[in-house]
Design an enzyme around this catalytic site. Structure first.
Site, short mmCIF file in Angstrom:
data_model
loop_
_atom_site.label_atom_id
_atom_site.label_comp_id
_atom_site.label_asym_id
_atom_site.label_seq_id
_atom_site.Cartn_x
_atom_site.Cartn_y
_atom_site.Cartn_z
N LYS A 250 3.04 11.79 -10.87
CA LYS A 250 2.18 10.93 -11.69
C LYS A 250 2.95 9.64 -11.96
CE LYS A 250 -0.76 13.98 -14.40
NZ LYS A 250 -1.04 14.51 -15.75
N ARG B 205 0.82 -1.24 0.00
CA ARG B 205 0.00 0.00 0.00
C ARG B 205 0.84 1.28 0.00
NH1 ARG B 205 -3.25 -2.99 3.73
NH2 ARG B 205 -5.06 -3.81 2.62
N GLU C 272 -4.84 17.34 -10.84
CA GLU C 272 -5.25 17.80 -12.17
C GLU C 272 -6.75 18.02 -12.29
OE1 GLU C 272 -2.87 16.15 -15.41
OE2 GLU C 272 -4.64 16.25 -16.68
N LYS D 162 7.04 23.52 -12.86
CA LYS D 162 6.23 22.30 -12.67
C LYS D 162 5.81 22.19 -11.20
CE LYS D 162 5.00 17.81 -13.75
NZ LYS D 162 5.05 16.67 -14.60
N ASN E 21 -0.52 20.09 -20.16
CA ASN E 21 -0.83 19.27 -21.32
C ASN E 21 -0.89 20.07 -22.62
OD1 ASN E 21 -1.12 16.66 -20.11
ND2 ASN E 21 -2.94 17.47 -19.10
N GLU F 72 9.32 19.78 -24.25
CA GLU F 72 8.65 20.09 -22.98
C GLU F 72 9.20 21.40 -22.40
OE1 GLU F 72 6.07 18.46 -21.93
OE2 GLU F 72 6.21 16.45 -22.79
N HIS G 253 -0.33 18.41 -25.89
CA HIS G 253 -0.37 16.97 -25.66
C HIS G 253 -1.61 16.30 -26.24
CE1 HIS G 253 3.00 17.85 -23.15
NE2 HIS G 253 3.11 16.63 -22.69
N HIS H 180 7.55 11.09 -28.00
CA HIS H 180 6.58 11.95 -27.32
C HIS H 180 6.88 13.45 -27.57
CE1 HIS H 180 3.89 13.20 -24.10
NE2 HIS H 180 4.87 13.89 -23.57
N HIS I 138 -0.70 13.34 -28.32
CA HIS I 138 -1.05 11.95 -28.02
C HIS I 138 -1.69 11.27 -29.24
CE1 HIS I 138 -1.08 12.86 -23.45
NE2 HIS I 138 0.09 12.39 -23.83
N ARG J 9 -3.42 22.14 -13.38
CA ARG J 9 -2.40 21.20 -13.87
C ARG J 9 -2.61 20.82 -15.34
NH1 ARG J 9 0.54 16.18 -10.65
NH2 ARG J 9 1.91 15.62 -12.37
P1 NAD Z 1 12.78 6.69 -21.59
O1 NAD Z 1 12.64 6.53 -20.14
O2 NAD Z 1 12.41 5.56 -22.47
O3 NAD Z 1 14.27 7.15 -21.90
C1 NAD Z 1 14.64 7.39 -23.24
C2 NAD Z 1 15.89 6.57 -23.62
O4 NAD Z 1 17.03 7.16 -23.00
C3 NAD Z 1 15.85 5.13 -23.17
O5 NAD Z 1 16.43 4.32 -24.15
C4 NAD Z 1 16.73 5.15 -21.92
O6 NAD Z 1 17.32 3.90 -21.64
C5 NAD Z 1 17.76 6.15 -22.30
N1 NAD Z 1 18.43 6.85 -21.21
C6 NAD Z 1 17.91 7.32 -20.08
N2 NAD Z 1 18.80 8.04 -19.39
C7 NAD Z 1 19.95 7.98 -20.10
C8 NAD Z 1 21.23 8.56 -19.91
N3 NAD Z 1 21.51 9.37 -18.90
N4 NAD Z 1 22.18 8.27 -20.83
C9 NAD Z 1 21.90 7.48 -21.92
N5 NAD Z 1 20.70 6.96 -22.16
C10 NAD Z 1 19.73 7.22 -21.26
O7 NAD Z 1 11.94 7.95 -22.12
P2 NAD Z 1 11.64 9.39 -21.50
O8 NAD Z 1 11.48 10.28 -22.67
O9 NAD Z 1 12.58 9.78 -20.44
O10 NAD Z 1 10.22 9.20 -20.80
C11 NAD Z 1 9.09 8.82 -21.54
C12 NAD Z 1 8.06 8.25 -20.59
O11 NAD Z 1 7.72 9.25 -19.64
C13 NAD Z 1 6.77 7.83 -21.25
O12 NAD Z 1 6.42 6.55 -20.77
C14 NAD Z 1 5.76 8.86 -20.79
O13 NAD Z 1 4.46 8.33 -20.69
C15 NAD Z 1 6.31 9.24 -19.45
N6 NAD Z 1 5.92 10.57 -18.98
C16 NAD Z 1 5.45 10.67 -17.71
C17 NAD Z 1 5.12 11.91 -17.21
C18 NAD Z 1 4.68 12.02 -15.78
O14 NAD Z 1 4.30 13.12 -15.37
N7 NAD Z 1 4.75 10.97 -15.00
C19 NAD Z 1 5.27 13.07 -17.99
C20 NAD Z 1 5.76 12.92 -19.29
C21 NAD Z 1 6.10 11.67 -19.78
N1 GLY Z 2 3.22 15.74 -17.66
C1 GLY Z 2 2.02 16.32 -17.22
C2 GLY Z 2 1.84 16.32 -15.76
O1 GLY Z 2 2.69 15.93 -15.00
O2 GLY Z 2 0.80 16.69 -15.31
#
Ligand code: NAD
Ligand code: GLY
Length: 344
Positions: free
Chosen positions: A135, A113, A228, A218, A236, A176, A239, A255, A243, A232
């Site tokens: 998130k 939990r 949100e 942020k 987006n 972003e 987005h 993305h 999306h 918040r």
């Molecule tokens: P990712 O985590 O897939 O990383 C991108 C690539 O970079 C991967 O191949 C990873 O292995 C590599 N990598 C990471 N750090 C590295 C480093 N320091 N050196 C070399 N390679 C490295 O992608 P991302 O763009 O970081 O994140 C995308 C994800 O984030 C999606 O799943 C999306 O839904 C999510 N997201 C979440 C939120 C949120 O608020 N929680 C907001 C935006 C996006």
């Molecule tokens: N990436 C959008 C949020 O965190 O709300």
């Protein structure tokens, strides 16, 4: 350092060493680092050295990529944590980009939990966006359909990690960064316009300034509206169309690239709905940074797909539209109007 309502956030270059004192201040029974094989290869040794713990430290490596952000990987981690006798007083550290962060956060929020959680984001996207704000999520018959809001205890944003980040992933995060300028801060947008060369060259001073300002923005938004229900949603911007574009390209387009195109589409819609008149300026900045500003996808399909957006709570398309650079509003717009404006 930002001592936020939810998390303590430290930002800088070479601040990784502080991880050890952050862990000590929590005093967890055990610690587990969740990472992936790419990040592990580049950074795990340094992180383990900085943590400096002989006992009660585990590492779980997952596969690289969005396709591992699923219930199978979550189950694998839950099982390993049970085997290793992790308790509610244990700590999970996400070391990676948004995929690792979203997944590890989801696991941390559900295991027993909810156990202690912290983020060490290693991509630009994770440092300015996904690593902040709590998130979490996994993909299940769609992207991020299952998830929780769960805040990390501490977040260490060390820009040193970006040294090994491939350029494409760096660009992915820059979309972003531009978003923050449009939604919240015209001065920041101007700073980006004036420092395109430095940004492309990953100039350290410029980069740290950018990451710090994005994190501040942020945090301020999330602290005002964690779940949100209103404000918040401005995060987006770009987005909703983004999306749709990601989905229609089967997630082959990253993305950030989809969001870049999405910001242009939303801004074009805004020219008629809010009287936005700085479309050229946004387009120039995105292009100068090397980001895409248009798509060859069928417009009607992109617009149709927006009704499936998570913000379309009552079936209508909800768009974040700029009034001017630095200020956006949230609007319900009919799909036929969106299409008509975009076709002009
Ligand atoms: P990712 O985590 O897939 O990383 C991108 C690539 O970079 C991967 O191949 C990873 O292995 C590599 N990598 C990471 N750090 C590295 C480093 N320091 N050196 C070399 N390679 C490295 O992608 P991302 O763009 O970081 O994140 C995308 C994800 O984030 C999606 O799943 C999306 O839904 C999510 N997201 C979440 C939120 C949120 O608020 N929680 C907001 C935006 C996006
Ligand atoms: N990436 C959008 C949020 O965190 O709300």
């Amino acid at each position: 350092m930002i001592k936020g309502k939810f998390s303590k956030i430290t930002i800088g270059r070479g601040i990784l060493d502080q991880i050890s004192s952050e862990i000590r201040s929590i005093g967890p029974s055990k610690v587990c680092i969740i990472t992936n094989r790419i990040v592990s290869k580049n950074w795990l040794d340094k992180v383990l050295e900085a943590i400096h713990l002989n006992n009660g430290l585990e590492t779980i490596e997952i596969g690289d990529g969005e396709r591992y952000k699923n219930i199978t990987t979550a189950t694998y981690i839950w099982r390993r944590l049970l085997e290793k006798k992790f308790t509610r007083k244990s700590l999970l550290i996400a070391l990676g980009g948004g995929v690792v962060g979203d997944l590890a956060g989801f696991v941390a929020s559900t295991f027993m939990r909810g156990i202690y959680f912290s983020q060490v984001p290693t991509t630009l996207l994770a440092q300015v966006d996904s690593g902040i704000g709590g998130k979490t999520g996994i993909n299940f018959k769609g992207k991020n359909t299952i998830g929780t809001f769960y805040q990390p205890k501490f977040i260490l944003v060390d820009t040193q990690f970006l040294d090994t980040l491939p350029n494409l992933e760096y660009l992915n995060g820059l979309a972003e960064v531009v978003k923050y300028g449009v939604i919240r801060d015209v001065e920041f947008f101007k700073f980006l316009e004036n420092n395109v060369g430095e940004i492309k060259a990953k100039d350290q001073l410029v980069l740290q300034k950018i990451v710090k300002r994005c994190v501040e923005m942020k945090v301020s938004v999330v602290e005002a509206d964690e779940r949100e229900t209103g404000l918040r949603m401005i995060l987006n911007f770009g987005h909703t169309f983004g999306h749709s574009i990601e989905k229609l390209t089967n997630y082959r387009l990253r993305h950030g690239f989809a969001v870049s195109i999405g910001m242009m589409m939303a801004s074009k819609v805004a020219t008629e709905i809010t009287g936005f008149h700085q479309l050229d300026r946004l387009e120039s900045l995105l292009k100068n940074l090397g980001l895409p500003t248009s798509t060859k996808l069928d417009l009607e399909s992109v617009v149709k797909e927006t009704s499936k957006d998570k913000k379309a709570w009552y079936g209508k398309t909800v768009l974040v539209l700029p009034e001017r650079i630095g200020k956006v509003t949230i609007n319900e717009v009919e799909q036929k109007d969106i299409l008509r404006i975009l076709r002009k």
